[in-house]
Write an enzyme that holds these catalytic residues in place. Structure first.
Site, PDB file in Angstrom:
ATOM      1  N   THR B 107       0.906  -0.948   0.126  1.00 24.51           N
ATOM      2  CA  THR B 107      -0.010  -0.476   0.239  1.00 24.51           C
ATOM      3  C   THR B 107       1.032   1.577   0.209  1.00 24.51           C
ATOM      4  O   THR B 107       1.539   1.483   1.043  1.00 24.51           O
ATOM      5  CB  THR B 107      -1.040   0.105   1.088  1.00 24.51           C
ATOM      6  OG1 THR B 107      -1.416  -1.465   1.411  1.00 24.51           O
ATOM      7  CG2 THR B 107      -1.969   0.925   1.075  1.00 24.51           C
ATOM      8  N   THR B 183       8.559  -2.794   2.158  1.00 23.00           N
ATOM      9  CA  THR B 183       9.797  -2.610   2.055  1.00 23.00           C
ATOM     10  C   THR B 183      10.633  -3.458   2.733  1.00 23.00           C
ATOM     11  O   THR B 183      11.252  -3.305   2.263  1.00 23.00           O
ATOM     12  CB  THR B 183       9.925  -1.076   3.043  1.00 23.00           C
ATOM     13  OG1 THR B 183       9.297  -1.742   4.654  1.00 23.00           O
ATOM     14  CG2 THR B 183       9.906  -0.172   3.123  1.00 23.00           C
ATOM     15  N   ASP B 184      10.258  -4.312   2.783  1.00 23.19           N
ATOM     16  CA  ASP B 184      10.728  -5.325   4.003  1.00 23.19           C
ATOM     17  C   ASP B 184      12.582  -6.178   2.547  1.00 23.19           C
ATOM     18  O   ASP B 184      13.629  -6.541   2.475  1.00 23.19           O
ATOM     19  CB  ASP B 184      10.780  -6.649   4.080  1.00 23.19           C
ATOM     20  CG  ASP B 184       9.976  -6.582   5.879  1.00 23.19           C
ATOM     21  OD1 ASP B 184      10.403  -5.684   6.116  1.00 23.19           O
ATOM     22  OD2 ASP B 184       9.243  -7.220   6.605  1.00 23.19           O
ATOM     23  N   LYS B 262      18.113  -2.270   3.358  1.00 19.16           N
ATOM     24  CA  LYS B 262      16.923  -1.725   4.696  1.00 19.16           C
ATOM     25  C   LYS B 262      17.827  -2.091   6.269  1.00 19.16           C
ATOM     26  O   LYS B 262      17.981  -3.730   6.243  1.00 19.16           O
ATOM     27  CB  LYS B 262      16.435  -2.932   4.898  1.00 19.16           C
ATOM     28  CG  LYS B 262      14.573  -2.307   5.987  1.00 19.16           C
ATOM     29  CD  LYS B 262      13.581  -2.645   5.672  1.00 19.16           C
ATOM     30  CE  LYS B 262      12.549  -2.470   6.431  1.00 19.16           C
ATOM     31  NZ  LYS B 262      11.367  -2.810   6.906  1.00 19.16           N
TER      32      LYS B 262
END
Lengths: 657, 454
Positions: B107, B183-184, B262
């Protein structure tokens, strides 16, 4: 009407709405204007940690005591109708840059919303549940953490995590029951450092501390009832001994309306004693705004199609930008002249003591358009900065009618469009009466615009937290250890014969459990203890703040010492000052300090015969008790702590009569 | 399908609703041993227990009712929530660049349904415009949802679909591409696209958010604004990741898809270029280049799409005394390539290379180069056929090995592909400022974070 006087208009309109001073106001006045009010009482809980992270609670820093700054902007999120709610829209228009100051001691990544919440602090939840039970609320079966949007930046996430613990309760005041809507547990917000132009600075030490909010129905019909309810809730919270006290630990939002008015919320009232005047003035402010509505309707003005007329003043038009205005201009400012058709007599209409309708516009310009004050002047200023001839020139420039009013607005070029919208918006609101809003309070009892009142459409579940079930046996176990209800405490003090003027102090400091303990353990009467704490001790405490080592438990220790050493209880009155100021002192040292020596009754009264002879020599009084009183005075110091005053008197009487 | 009147309820709580004839969305009065509660029955999250019913009360809050306390329950009204999101037409203009936004399932923008508390994704241009109106000032946006998978389930099939879709759009003459992504595993996909889409004439910008877009302080809108600027106006025609620079709302970084990682689970500023500097910073007003050397935007529509992947590739993190049978079992399971993150000597390695498995090594330290020849064990490992990958990041190495083995199983060929950088996945040198994640406590650093918005 060339000799229109704003000052006279202010007075005349104040009279027209029947404004009465707070001191002179009666129940009848409040009935006439339809005073209605409810409370949202905020109370910090006494816990070691914050509510959703493990930072310590209750440590506060100076404004410049910080390790880092983080900048954020708040964006409104749309509701399902695809529209921003009122507050959201206003806050977005203000385009504020929010700066958070972080001190490593009191803020972690949670405070700046860079880490999701940790599980709720159990100690806080339990303290809050206890207060919910005391408030006779229906306790929920499962606690759901909810997000409540705040776009002013006071919480870096843009929402406050909050949860309902109970609904539909009640408290018993002297003459009426007040219904409670709900009690919630929530995280406290940031403290504002400054708000200038487009930059607002907050510190994050208080952010996230556990807080409860008790919300009443608008059942209070006079300022007296309002303050009684506020006190009751404060006493109830404090009776648990599990809430914080001190500056900012308890804060009230006061919802006020008058008949035909709107719900206006006076935010963050820190002292209950301010509530009556603030609510009084607010109800009359609304009454005044309704009068403005009446006047403009009578003038035949219509909301639909009403527009403010504005013209920019070129800096070459030096005759229009006279010296007093010129002095207020900064680089990049624009000056706009505005005509308000048919609004003569409205700008200087009374709204609050010393405040006129134009101030409503001035304060909205500061908050919504971010233009610092002074941001305008107008044709009805109570302290005019423009002369009549200067005002006439502006009126001619705008081709105004004599029934119109004029505003001269100035501010940074980029803020002018919002400023014009803001002015027009506020003018149009006159046709509807009282805008719903939150207002900031001042010690003088007046308030100013703070924000548009947010709707209930700003709540949604916190997807970062699981629901917390509250089992029956847990609630039952909490129910068994509740303190006694405040209404019962009032009855108890009356039964004991403790004077009424001490009741407020004893409840506000939660002293009754202490009185009960001393009475139970050492037998001193509640009446004596109530007077001692509520009068003698209160006076001493009022003179100087607590020594860091002083706790109310010292009073228990004092009476224990008095009992163990078989002293007369009255001596407490002479010892307490020393103990309050030097809490680590030995009680025996205090006795030395006040020159106490152990004497029995016979030793105390031994010099009476001699003294009585002396009295006869010097007496000039015709009072038949003069001798006893004088003799009592002579041996008082020796008797202190050794003999009850009543026994001493009897003994002296016996000796001389 | 019949309408589900009891969304999310099961077991005892479902029985209770049925017993009293109460539906989800029913306005309900519930008498309990703890008093009376009134509100609208809401759906229940499927993983929550079956002992409570969720109610939205008039003040907007949600509460749970313990079914064991219920004495009576009565539905007094019914109003089903409407999930539809209103759209505003995206204002297209000829003088703005055309950007294509591909959706992958995450999202990026969303709206709230306050009645239900549901977060509704906003994705169509109209929805996006409603949520982030500033986008229309930057570019024209067209959107396409390629698939809907959670970030953690993004894998080779999705990389290939994405690469092909990008190729098609470039041939259609788009000015820039954006990809919305969780984002992972954003950096895995960024690496995959760096290899699968080569010599692109336009920027390909991956973007996500660390804070859900339903909150006023979300980083989503600003990331989207930054990414659309980089895609529509930027000159860097490479696969880039665009995420927050500092945690403050100030600027975004553009990271090379092959050098980004990340490194914090929840910070907004979680993406960092490792062993180098980011390519540029970006705001809604422009791009400031940090690296001078990059692939410039071109006017042609030529691009090389290499959509290959062999998923018989694995990676593991070394720990002291790791047992050799772990490698044996991977070999036995038919794996063709292994990335070893770390150090260590394994007799099992020999057996693996003998079986034709491609073995490569990256660093457990994330930063720096693997200097295997410096140590005896390193030299021994190399002798056994383990190839060090310089300063390639572990996840990038895994992606690249899958991509290489997707093209050929010839070990020598695979080695050549692995050691030939496509876009700086191995760099020749590490600049002194390529190793900077500031550390607290040091007075100079404390002074820095006090003055500069971190």
């Amino acid at each position: 009407m060339s000799n229109f006087s704003p000052k006279q208009n202010y007075k005349a309109t104040m009279k027209a709405i029947g404004f009465v001073e707070r001191k002179k106001a009666t129940v009848k006045d409040y009935k006439r204007i339809g005073f209605k009010s409810g409370l949202e009482v905020h109370q910090q809980l006494k816990t070691k940690s914050k509510l959703f992270c493990r930072c310590p609670a209750g440590i506060f820093h100076g404004n410049d005591d910080y390790n880092a700054e983080v900048v954020r902007h708040m964006r409104p999120t749309l509701s399902e109708l695809g529209e921003y709610d009122g507050t959201a829209l206003m806050e977005f228009r203000t385009r504020k840059e929010i700066i958070y100051r972080l001190n490593n001691e009191t803020a972690c990544t949670y405070e700046v919303d860079d880490t999701p919440p940790f599980p709720i602090d159990k100690e806080a939840l339990e303290n809050a549940l206890e207060i919910s039970l005391l408030s006779n609320l229906n306790i929920v079966g499962e606690v759901h953490i909810t997000r409540k949007q705040y776009l002013d930046g006071s919480i870096p996430t843009g929402f406050q995590r909050t949860a309902i613990l109970g609904v539909e309760g009640e408290i018993q005041l002297k003459n009426k029951k007040v219904r409670l809507i709900q009690l919630s547990i929530e995280e406290d917000s940031c403290r504002e450092i400054s708000d200038i132009g487009h930059t607002r600075i907050y510190k994050t030490d208080r952010l996230g501390m556990p807080l409860i909010e008790t919300v009443t129905y608008p059942d209070m019909e006079t300022p007296e009832e309002l303050v009684e309810a506020a006190e009751y809730i404060r006493f109830l919270n404090r009776s648990t001994g599990k809430v914080r006290t001190g500056i900012g630990a308890g804060r009230e939002d006061v919802n006020v309306s008058c008949k035909g008015g709107s719900r206006v919320e006076i935010k963050g009232v820190a002292h209950n004693k301010w509530i009556p005047l603030l609510s009084h003035n607010e109800a009359f402010r609304q009454y005044a705004l309704l009068n403005i509505k009446k006047i403009i309707e009578k003038k035949g003005l219509k909301k639909s199609g009403f527009k403010i007329i504005h013209k920019e003043i070129d800096f070459s038009q030096t005759d229009l930008i006279s010296k007093p205005i010129n002095e207020k201009l900064k680089k990049g400012f624009k000056v706009i002249a505005i005509n308000l058709t048919g609004f003569k007599g409205i700008l200087s209409h009374f709204t609050q003591p010393g405040v006129i309708f134009a101030d409503e516009i001035i304060n909205r310009l500061k908050v919504i358009a971010c233009i610092e004050k002074p941001n305008m002047t107008h044709s009805e200023d109570l302290k005019p900065i423009l002369s009549t001839s200067e005002l006439n020139k502006i009126s001619t420039f705008l081709k105004a009618d004599k029934e119109d009013a004029q505003i001269m607005l100035w501010g940074p070029k980029a803020d002018i469009p919002t400023a014009l919208e803001t002015i027009e918006e506020r003018i149009l609101m006159c046709f509807d009466g009282v805008p719903e809003e939150t207002r900031k309070s001042f010690a003088d009892g007046t308030t100013i615009f703070e924000r548009v009142l947010p709707g209930s459409d700003r709540m949604y579940p916190d997807t970062d937290s699981a629901p917390i079930p509250l089992a029956n046996n847990y609630i039952d176990s909490l129910n068994k250890n509740l303190p006694i209800a405040i209404s019962e405490r009032f009855k108890q003090m009356k039964k004991w014969g403790i004077p009424e003027d001490t009741h407020k102090y004893l409840l506000s400091k939660n002293m009754i459990p202490l009185i009960e303990r001393i009475n139970k353990d050492f037998g001193f009467s509640p009446k004596f203890l109530g007077c001692f704490i509520g009068q003698t001790f209160k006076n001493i405490e009022g003179k100087k703040p607590h020594h860091i080592k002083f706790t109310y438990n010292k009073i228990y220790g004092l009476f224990q010492y008095i009992k163990e050493n078989n002293l007369d209880a009255d001596i407490a009155k002479f010892m307490i000052s020393d103990i309050y100021n030097h809490p680590e002192i030995q009680f025996s040292t205090v006795l030395e300090d006040i020159n106490y020596r152990k004497r029995n009754l016979q030793e105390v009264v031994a010099p009476i015969d001699f003294l009585n002879e002396k009295f006869k020599e010097i007496n000039t009084s015709k009072d038949e008790n003069a001798d006893i009183n004088w003799l009592m005075g002579q041996v008082l110091k020796q008797a202190r702590g050794n003999v009850k005053m009543s026994s001493l008197r009897k003994e002296i009487e016996k000796k001389i009569k | 399908m019949a309408e589900d009147f009891f969304q999310g309820y099961k077991g005892a709580s479902l029985d209770a609703l049925k017993k009293y004839n109460v539906r989800v969305w029913g306005q309900t009065k519930i008498d309990t041993s703890r008093g009376t509660f009134e509100g609208t029955v809401l759906p229940r999250a499927e993983n929550d227990d079956d002992q409570h019913i969720v109610l939205k009360i008039e003040t907007g809050y949600n509460i749970g009712i313990d079914i064991s306390t219920i004495k009576n329950m009565k539905e007094t009204g019914y109003q089903k929530a409407n999930y539809k999101i209103p759209e505003k037409e995206f204002p297209y203009s000829d003088d703005k660049p055309n950007v294509k936004l591909f959706g992958t399932g995450g999202t990026i923008a969303s709206r709230l349904d306050y009645r239900t508390g549901a977060v509704i994704p906003a994705f169509s241009p109209g929805e996006l415009y409603g949520a982030v109106p500033e986008l229309a000032d930057i570019c024209n946006i067209d959107t396409e949802k390629l698939f809907a998978v959670f970030s953690e389930n993004m894998g080779p099939e999705q990389y290939i679909i994405l690469a092909k879709a990008i190729g098609k759009e470039i041939q259609n003459g788009v000015d820039g591409i954006m990809i919305g992504h969780g984002t992972d595993t954003l950096h895995h996909t960024a690496a995959a696209l760096s290899f699968m889409v080569q010599d692109s004439p336009v920027p390909i910008v991956l973007v996500g958010s660390q804070r859900s877009s339903d909150r006023p302080s979300s980083d989503a809108a600003l990331n989207l604004i930054h990414a659309s600027y980089a895609a529509g106006h930027g000159d860097i025609a490479e696969t880039l990741v665009c995420m927050f620079g500092p945690t403050s709302d100030e600027y975004g970084f553009l990271h090379k898809g092959t050098r980004v990682r990340k490194i914090h689970s929840s910070y907004r500023s979680t993406f960092r270029t490792i062993g180098d500097t980011p390519v540029a910073t970006v705001t809604a007003n422009g791009i400031k280049h940090i690296k001078k050397d990059y692939n410039h935007r071109r006017n042609d529509k030529n691009v090389k799409i290499m959509p290959y992947f062999n998923d018989k590739v694995t990676m593991f993190y070394y720990y002291p005394r790791m047992k050799p049978e772990i490698i044996d079992s991977l070999v036995d399971a038919g794996y063709k390539g292994i990335i070893i993150v770390g150090t260590g000597l394994y007799p099992a390695l020999k057996r693996a290379t003998e079986k034709g498995v491609a073995l490569f090594m990256t660093l457990q330290t994330i930063w720096g180069y693997s200097h295997m020849f410096v140590y005896d064990t390193g030299r021994d490992m190399m002798a056994m056929g383990v190839v060090p990958l310089g300063n390639m990041l572990p996840e990038v190495a895994w992606v690249k090995l899958g991509w290489a083995l997707g093209q050929t199983e010839d070990i020598e060929e695979v080695k050549k592909i692995m050691l030939t950088p496509v876009n700086d996945e191995i760099t020749k040198r590490e600049p002194y400022n390529g190793y900077l994640v500031y550390q607290g406590g040091v007075p100079e650093m404390e002074n820095f974070v006090r003055k500069v918005h971190k």
